[in-house]
Write an enzyme that holds these catalytic residues in place. Structure first.
Site, mmCIF file in Angstrom:
data_model
loop_
_atom_site.group_PDB
_atom_site.id
_atom_site.type_symbol
_atom_site.label_atom_id
_atom_site.label_comp_id
_atom_site.label_asym_id
_atom_site.label_seq_id
_atom_site.Cartn_x
_atom_site.Cartn_y
_atom_site.Cartn_z
ATOM 1 N N GLY A 72 -13.050 23.061 -8.736
ATOM 2 C CA GLY A 72 -13.605 21.785 -9.190
ATOM 3 C C GLY A 72 -13.020 20.603 -8.430
ATOM 4 N N THR A 73 -11.736 20.656 -8.140
ATOM 5 C CA THR A 73 -11.082 19.533 -7.461
ATOM 6 C C THR A 73 -11.700 19.306 -6.085
ATOM 7 O OG1 THR A 73 -9.044 19.971 -8.664
ATOM 8 C CG2 THR A 73 -8.837 18.705 -6.627
ATOM 9 N N ASN A 158 -13.046 16.682 -20.445
ATOM 10 C CA ASN A 158 -12.167 17.839 -20.648
ATOM 11 C C ASN A 158 -11.206 17.678 -21.825
ATOM 12 O OD1 ASN A 158 -11.567 15.959 -18.420
ATOM 13 N ND2 ASN A 158 -9.534 16.875 -18.476
ATOM 14 N N GLN A 186 -16.425 21.277 -17.061
ATOM 15 C CA GLN A 186 -16.176 21.728 -18.442
ATOM 16 C C GLN A 186 -17.455 22.139 -19.167
ATOM 17 O OE1 GLN A 186 -13.464 22.538 -19.884
ATOM 18 N NE2 GLN A 186 -11.917 21.609 -18.551
ATOM 19 N N ALA A 207 -15.070 28.143 -11.285
ATOM 20 C CA ALA A 207 -15.237 29.486 -11.858
ATOM 21 C C ALA A 207 -14.242 29.787 -12.983
ATOM 22 C CB ALA A 207 -15.096 30.533 -10.757
ATOM 23 N N THR A 244 -13.278 30.754 6.286
ATOM 24 C CA THR A 244 -13.741 32.087 5.896
ATOM 25 C C THR A 244 -13.879 32.146 4.379
ATOM 26 O OG1 THR A 244 -12.620 33.007 7.799
ATOM 27 C CG2 THR A 244 -13.191 34.558 6.045
ATOM 28 N N CYS A 332 -3.072 19.091 -16.806
ATOM 29 C CA CYS A 332 -2.395 18.548 -15.630
ATOM 30 C C CYS A 332 -1.480 17.392 -16.001
ATOM 31 C CB CYS A 332 -3.399 18.115 -14.567
ATOM 32 S SG CYS A 332 -4.559 16.915 -15.176
HETATM 33 C C1 LIG Z 1 -13.518 17.925 -15.803
HETATM 34 C C2 LIG Z 1 -12.723 18.638 -14.766
HETATM 35 N N1 LIG Z 1 -12.965 18.407 -13.474
HETATM 36 C C3 LIG Z 1 -12.285 19.035 -12.504
HETATM 37 C C4 LIG Z 1 -11.291 19.930 -12.796
HETATM 38 C C5 LIG Z 1 -10.558 20.611 -11.679
HETATM 39 O O1 LIG Z 1 -11.032 21.916 -11.513
HETATM 40 P P1 LIG Z 1 -10.169 23.008 -10.724
HETATM 41 O O2 LIG Z 1 -9.052 23.407 -11.611
HETATM 42 O O3 LIG Z 1 -11.120 24.117 -10.463
HETATM 43 O O4 LIG Z 1 -9.718 22.358 -9.459
HETATM 44 C C6 LIG Z 1 -10.989 20.205 -14.138
HETATM 45 C C7 LIG Z 1 -9.894 21.126 -14.501
HETATM 46 O O5 LIG Z 1 -9.281 21.011 -15.534
HETATM 47 C C8 LIG Z 1 -11.731 19.547 -15.150
HETATM 48 O O6 LIG Z 1 -11.485 19.762 -16.442
#
Ligand SMILES: Cc1ncc(COP(=O)(O)O)c(C=O)c1O
Length: 398
Positions: A72-73, A158, A186, A207, A244, A332
């Protein structure tokens, strides 16, 4: 000790079916590089494309619109940096900096990316959100300027679980010819997501939030959306994300997406009912407890509850000792002394934010789990309040 996991917004366990699907691509003949033209490479490539179809189905996209990322990041960063870079290239010679609109309750993957863009001269508007935890689309529209290149508003939050009016904001963005991104990390797997209905240009997925592996995600890029890659290298993912491919992880993501599609409707009802029982049980037994955003549209699994005069970190540790896993706001931000930016954004004082606990349910939770959680939580609150001089003082003055 019997353990109860109520921290599914932080991450979810790998589904056994996902693990089985991944195995041949880890320790068997599926190990090939998907770019190789021999049998091994083509086997990996076929699995990759099959997974792309599955992830696309989860959000009603076309497979060619799915770009696999590391999570997600990365998807969020690619959306923000990629659109702004493309806009800068398109408006070559323009004397005013690009403008980005987002909200104060985004995940740090969006907020800190926006701040990094600010440091590079991009103007950013952080639209505030009231106590409902839901942004007003009118506020987004009022923030639009001729320079606005991108609007990024998360699909659901989240920490609070509040669902944002993405379809409406997306319509506003389209009317003004602005690219719109939503972070659906989320939401996917918990509630239906349909990119055609939402009308978004970009959508982030991860995922590990839906019983898939960690370190794999995707960015939906609607056909025709102008976007620069975040990194440069090989011609993977149609030149949109070099490197890759993590074939086993992507295969796992595909299988997790299929399982999510199959179980979505029944699961979300079952989990919402369990969440209801959890909140009811807590409110019946614990005084001075408040469920945040309970009147807003919410994810079925998420419950953000404030226990006045209870220190959140202390709660998480004490609950953990009794076998209950939960969290203070975002995972986090755990360990940091700063209260959650999301709770501050909806008007909580520092003390209130620090007294807030997030319970997030998942596929493996049962009635028994909730029953046990409802026994543990009042004990923990009572114990921590008995140690709080502040709570005693208030109780005496009543
Ligand atoms: C709303 C939201 N965006 C992005 C992320 C980041 O995702 P990832 O852990 O796959 O980098 C999170 C993870 O907690 C999230 O809750």
């Amino acid at each position: 000790m019997r353990r109860i996991y109520l921290d599914n917004n932080a991450t979810t366990p790998l589904a056994p079916e996902v693990f089985e699907a991944m195995k041949p691509y880890l320790i068997d003949e599926g190990f090939g590089n998907a770019s190789s033209i021999h049998w091994y490479g083509q086997r990996a490539k076929a699995a990759l494309e099959e997974a792309r179809e599955s992830v696309a189905r989860l959000i009603n996209a076309q497979a060619s619109e799915i770009v696999f990322t590391s999570g997600g990041t990365e998807s969020d960063n690619t959306a923000l940096f990629g659109v702004v870079a493309a806009a800068a290239a398109d408006s070559h010679g323009a004397d005013r900096p690009a403008h980005l609109i987002t909200t104060t309750i985004e995940h740090h993957a969006v907020l800190y990316a926006a701040q990094a863009l600010e440091a590079r001269g991009v103007r950013v508007t952080y639209v505030p959100v009231g106590s409902s935890g839901v942004v007003d689309p009118g506020d987004i529209e009022r923030a639009i300027t001729p320079e606005t290149a991108l609007i990024s508003v998360m699909h659901s939050n989240n920490e609070l679980g509040s669902i944002q009016p993405v379809e409406e904001i997306s319509r506003i963005a389209r009317e003004h010819g602005i690219v719109f991104h939503t972070d659906a990390v989320q939401s996917a797997g918990k509630i239906p997501i349909d990119v055609k209905k939402l009308g978004v240009h970009l959508l982030s997925l991860s995922a590990h939030k839906l019983y898939g592996p960690k370190g794999v995600g995707a960015l939906y890029i609607r056909k025709g959306t102008s976007l620069r890659p975040l990194m440069y290298g090989g011609h993977h993912e149609r030149d949109r994300r070099p490197g890759t491919e993590n074939v086993s992880g992507i295969v796992g993501f595909g299988r997790a997406a299929e399982l999510a599609i199959q179980g979505l409707c029944d699961e979300s009802h079952r989990i919402a009912a369990l969440r209801g029982r959890l909140e009811e049980g807590i409110l019946q037994q614990v005084s001075d407890a408040t469920v945040h955003c309970s009147r807003s549209p919410r994810l079925p699994n998420t419950s953000s509850i404030r226990f006045d005069h209870v220190e959140g970190e202390g709660f998480v540790i004490a609950a953990d000792l009794l076998g209950l896993a939960c969290s203070t706001g975002a995972a986090c931000s755990s360990g940091s002394l700063e209260p959650s930016h999301v709770l501050s954004a909806i008007g909580m004082s520092k003390e209130q934010a620090r007294s807030t606990i997030r319970f997030s349910l998942g596929r493996h939770n049962t009635e028994d789990d909730i029953h046990q959680a409802v026994e543990i939580i009042p004990q923990v609150v009572e114990r921590l309040r008995s140690l709080s001089p502040h709570y005693k003082k208030e109780a005496v003055s009543l």
